[in-house]
Design a protein around this motif. Structure first.
Motif, PDB file in Angstrom:
ATOM      1  N   GLN A   1       0.684  -1.168   0.062  1.00  0.00           N
ATOM      2  CA  GLN A   1      -0.122   0.216   0.062  1.00  0.00           C
ATOM      3  C   GLN A   1       0.720   1.246  -0.191  1.00  0.00           C
ATOM      4  O   GLN A   1       0.626   2.247  -0.832  1.00  0.00           O
ATOM      5  CB  GLN A   1      -0.825   0.008   1.262  1.00  0.00           C
ATOM      6  CG  GLN A   1      -1.963  -0.916   1.179  1.00  0.00           C
ATOM      7  CD  GLN A   1      -3.006  -0.865   0.044  1.00  0.00           C
ATOM      8  OE1 GLN A   1      -2.803  -0.195  -1.054  1.00  0.00           O
ATOM      9  NE2 GLN A   1      -4.341  -1.204   0.253  1.00  0.00           N
ATOM     10  N   ALA A   2       1.998   1.271   0.769  1.00  0.00           N
ATOM     11  CA  ALA A   2       2.633   2.410   0.916  1.00  0.00           C
ATOM     12  C   ALA A   2       3.619   2.865  -0.661  1.00  0.00           C
ATOM     13  O   ALA A   2       3.404   3.735  -1.117  1.00  0.00           O
ATOM     14  CB  ALA A   2       4.047   2.159   1.904  1.00  0.00           C
ATOM     15  N   THR A   3       3.842   1.510  -1.212  1.00  0.00           N
ATOM     16  CA  THR A   3       4.442   1.691  -2.444  1.00  0.00           C
ATOM     17  C   THR A   3       3.524   2.016  -3.582  1.00  0.00           C
ATOM     18  O   THR A   3       3.781   2.989  -4.242  1.00  0.00           O
ATOM     19  CB  THR A   3       4.986   0.255  -2.966  1.00  0.00           C
ATOM     20  OG1 THR A   3       6.064  -0.059  -2.030  1.00  0.00           O
ATOM     21  CG2 THR A   3       5.536   0.358  -4.614  1.00  0.00           C
ATOM     22  N   ARG A   4       2.132   1.698  -3.638  1.00  0.00           N
ATOM     23  CA  ARG A   4       1.275   2.003  -4.611  1.00  0.00           C
ATOM     24  C   ARG A   4       1.022   3.695  -4.350  1.00  0.00           C
ATOM     25  O   ARG A   4       0.797   4.492  -5.347  1.00  0.00           O
ATOM     26  CB  ARG A   4      -0.093   1.125  -4.144  1.00  0.00           C
ATOM     27  CG  ARG A   4       0.219  -0.185  -4.704  1.00  0.00           C
ATOM     28  CD  ARG A   4      -1.103  -1.159  -4.141  1.00  0.00           C
ATOM     29  NE  ARG A   4      -0.788  -2.343  -4.551  1.00  0.00           N
ATOM     30  CZ  ARG A   4      -1.579  -3.211  -3.809  1.00  0.00           C
ATOM     31  NH1 ARG A   4      -2.513  -3.132  -2.928  1.00  0.00           N
ATOM     32  NH2 ARG A   4      -0.909  -4.679  -4.011  1.00  0.00           N
ATOM     33  N   PHE A   5       0.577   3.834  -3.173  1.00  0.00           N
ATOM     34  CA  PHE A   5       0.233   5.365  -2.933  1.00  0.00           C
ATOM     35  C   PHE A   5       1.561   6.164  -3.089  1.00  0.00           C
ATOM     36  O   PHE A   5       1.431   7.265  -3.873  1.00  0.00           O
ATOM     37  CB  PHE A   5      -0.434   5.263  -1.425  1.00  0.00           C
ATOM     38  CG  PHE A   5      -1.612   5.347  -1.357  1.00  0.00           C
ATOM     39  CD1 PHE A   5      -2.629   6.232  -2.017  1.00  0.00           C
ATOM     40  CD2 PHE A   5      -2.289   4.311  -0.848  1.00  0.00           C
ATOM     41  CE1 PHE A   5      -3.753   6.064  -1.555  1.00  0.00           C
ATOM     42  CE2 PHE A   5      -3.523   3.738  -0.856  1.00  0.00           C
ATOM     43  CZ  PHE A   5      -4.199   4.747  -1.188  1.00  0.00           C
TER      44      PHE A   5
ATOM     45  N   GLY B   1      -2.761   4.675 -11.228  1.00  0.00           N
ATOM     46  CA  GLY B   1      -3.124   3.256 -10.186  1.00  0.00           C
ATOM     47  C   GLY B   1      -2.591   2.036 -10.655  1.00  0.00           C
ATOM     48  O   GLY B   1      -2.007   1.211  -9.890  1.00  0.00           O
ATOM     49  N   ALA B   2      -2.954   1.756 -11.925  1.00  0.00           N
ATOM     50  CA  ALA B   2      -2.786   0.323 -12.416  1.00  0.00           C
ATOM     51  C   ALA B   2      -0.908   0.086 -12.497  1.00  0.00           C
ATOM     52  O   ALA B   2      -0.618  -0.846 -12.097  1.00  0.00           O
ATOM     53  CB  ALA B   2      -3.248   0.230 -13.864  1.00  0.00           C
ATOM     54  N   PHE B   3      -0.542   1.227 -12.822  1.00  0.00           N
ATOM     55  CA  PHE B   3       0.901   1.337 -13.041  1.00  0.00           C
ATOM     56  C   PHE B   3       1.570   0.946 -11.684  1.00  0.00           C
ATOM     57  O   PHE B   3       2.478   0.097 -11.264  1.00  0.00           O
ATOM     58  CB  PHE B   3       1.669   2.595 -13.629  1.00  0.00           C
ATOM     59  CG  PHE B   3       3.082   2.444 -13.506  1.00  0.00           C
ATOM     60  CD1 PHE B   3       3.795   1.872 -14.357  1.00  0.00           C
ATOM     61  CD2 PHE B   3       3.819   3.563 -12.719  1.00  0.00           C
ATOM     62  CE1 PHE B   3       5.244   1.824 -14.482  1.00  0.00           C
ATOM     63  CE2 PHE B   3       5.106   3.514 -12.605  1.00  0.00           C
ATOM     64  CZ  PHE B   3       5.754   2.640 -13.695  1.00  0.00           C
ATOM     65  N   ALA B   4       1.020   1.753 -10.619  1.00  0.00           N
ATOM     66  CA  ALA B   4       1.430   1.577  -9.106  1.00  0.00           C
ATOM     67  C   ALA B   4       1.475   0.291  -8.480  1.00  0.00           C
ATOM     68  O   ALA B   4       2.215  -0.397  -7.933  1.00  0.00           O
ATOM     69  CB  ALA B   4       0.815   2.851  -8.323  1.00  0.00           C
TER      70      ALA B   4
ATOM     71  N   CYS C   1      -3.521  -4.821 -10.565  1.00  0.00           N
ATOM     72  CA  CYS C   1      -3.744  -3.370 -11.420  1.00  0.00           C
ATOM     73  C   CYS C   1      -5.029  -2.977 -11.595  1.00  0.00           C
ATOM     74  O   CYS C   1      -5.262  -1.942 -11.425  1.00  0.00           O
ATOM     75  CB  CYS C   1      -2.999  -3.825 -12.832  1.00  0.00           C
ATOM     76  SG  CYS C   1      -1.097  -4.171 -13.085  1.00  0.00           S
ATOM     77  N   CYS C   2      -5.957  -3.850 -11.872  1.00  0.00           N
ATOM     78  CA  CYS C   2      -7.412  -3.412 -11.852  1.00  0.00           C
ATOM     79  C   CYS C   2      -7.879  -3.153 -10.709  1.00  0.00           C
ATOM     80  O   CYS C   2      -8.490  -2.009 -10.798  1.00  0.00           O
ATOM     81  CB  CYS C   2      -8.261  -4.750 -12.376  1.00  0.00           C
ATOM     82  SG  CYS C   2      -7.800  -5.182 -14.024  1.00  0.00           S
ATOM     83  N   GLU C   3      -7.466  -3.601  -9.539  1.00  0.00           N
ATOM     84  CA  GLU C   3      -8.178  -3.145  -8.115  1.00  0.00           C
ATOM     85  C   GLU C   3      -7.556  -1.851  -7.758  1.00  0.00           C
ATOM     86  O   GLU C   3      -8.311  -0.977  -7.413  1.00  0.00           O
ATOM     87  CB  GLU C   3      -7.439  -4.004  -7.149  1.00  0.00           C
ATOM     88  CG  GLU C   3      -7.874  -4.078  -5.695  1.00  0.00           C
ATOM     89  CD  GLU C   3      -7.222  -4.939  -5.000  1.00  0.00           C
ATOM     90  OE1 GLU C   3      -6.106  -4.664  -3.990  1.00  0.00           O
ATOM     91  OE2 GLU C   3      -7.453  -6.129  -4.851  1.00  0.00           O
ATOM     92  N   VAL C   4      -6.152  -1.397  -8.080  1.00  0.00           N
ATOM     93  CA  VAL C   4      -5.541  -0.232  -7.824  1.00  0.00           C
ATOM     94  C   VAL C   4      -6.040   0.772  -8.803  1.00  0.00           C
ATOM     95  O   VAL C   4      -6.386   2.030  -8.405  1.00  0.00           O
ATOM     96  CB  VAL C   4      -4.017  -0.426  -7.789  1.00  0.00           C
ATOM     97  CG1 VAL C   4      -3.404   1.076  -7.339  1.00  0.00           C
ATOM     98  CG2 VAL C   4      -3.693  -1.339  -6.397  1.00  0.00           C
ATOM     99  N   ALA C   5      -6.274   0.375 -10.035  1.00  0.00           N
ATOM    100  CA  ALA C   5      -6.786   1.359 -10.942  1.00  0.00           C
ATOM    101  C   ALA C   5      -8.004   1.956 -10.432  1.00  0.00           C
ATOM    102  O   ALA C   5      -8.379   3.173 -10.590  1.00  0.00           O
ATOM    103  CB  ALA C   5      -6.862   0.769 -12.296  1.00  0.00           C
TER     104      ALA C   5
END
Length: 185
Positions: A76-80, A101-104, A161-165
């Motif tokens: 989560q830290a990396t994604r944000f 978001g998908a990239f992260a 990728c879909c979830e974070v997008a």
């Protein structure tokens, strides 16, 4: 930009403790029971949960807590962190936020898949084979090589990728709505 990283780290830790660890432990045990047992014991989700808690105790639902906290909080830290590092002009529209978001999310999977594999092994029906997460990690490498730490990466990459997008595109819209009611920045 570091606020996103720190917020993700804190949110991920709480998510791991209160949601992900018990849910993932039960999920992995139910899957193993259905697909790896000659004669599955659990008659469904609720029967499986009740049986696991009755026979093993609630504390066993927290087996693999340390790798789960490590996995979820750092992911989560990396994604944000990555999302917030992408210039705002690329993520200001819902579509741009979704792509960012998908990239992260994709980067977080590539970096942390090995932790997910260790966590899943520690939560499965064969967790007794390992003394702890570190023992599990080294046994995977010794028996399966480094590639063993990346089992299941393709479906997880697609899902995350879909979830974070979706999360990041909705996050921006929710913040806009909340800012129309009261300032959240």
């Amino acid at each position: 930009k570091s606020k996103g990283f720190v917020a993700g780290l804190g949110a991920g830790t709480m998510e791991a403790i209160f949601v992900t660890t018990p849910q993932e432990t039960i999920k992995v045990k139910l899957i193993h029971d259905q697909f790896l047992s000659e004669k599955p014991r659990f008659k469904g989700f609720f029967h499986g949960v009740a049986t696991i808690v009755r026979e093993e105790g609630l504390a066993q639902c927290y087996r693999g807590l340390a790798p789960t906290i490590l996995k979820v909080s750092t992911a989560q830290a990396t994604r944000f962190g990555i999302f917030n590092a992408i210039p705002f002009e690329y993520r200001k529209s819902p579509g741009g936020a979704a792509l960012s978001g998908a990239f992260a999310g994709g980067i977080s999977v590539i970096i942390f898949q090995w932790i997910d594999v260790v966590k899943s092994r520690m939560q499965g029906l064969e967790a007794h084979k390992y003394r702890n997460s570190i023992d599990c990690f080294f046994k995977i490498i010794n028996k399966e090589g480094v590639a063993g730490l990346y089992k299941g990466v393709a479906p997880r990459l697609t899902r995350v990728c879909c979830e974070v997008a979706i999360t990041m595109s909705l996050y921006g819209e929710v913040v806009k709505f909340l800012n129309s009611i009261w300032i959240t920045d």
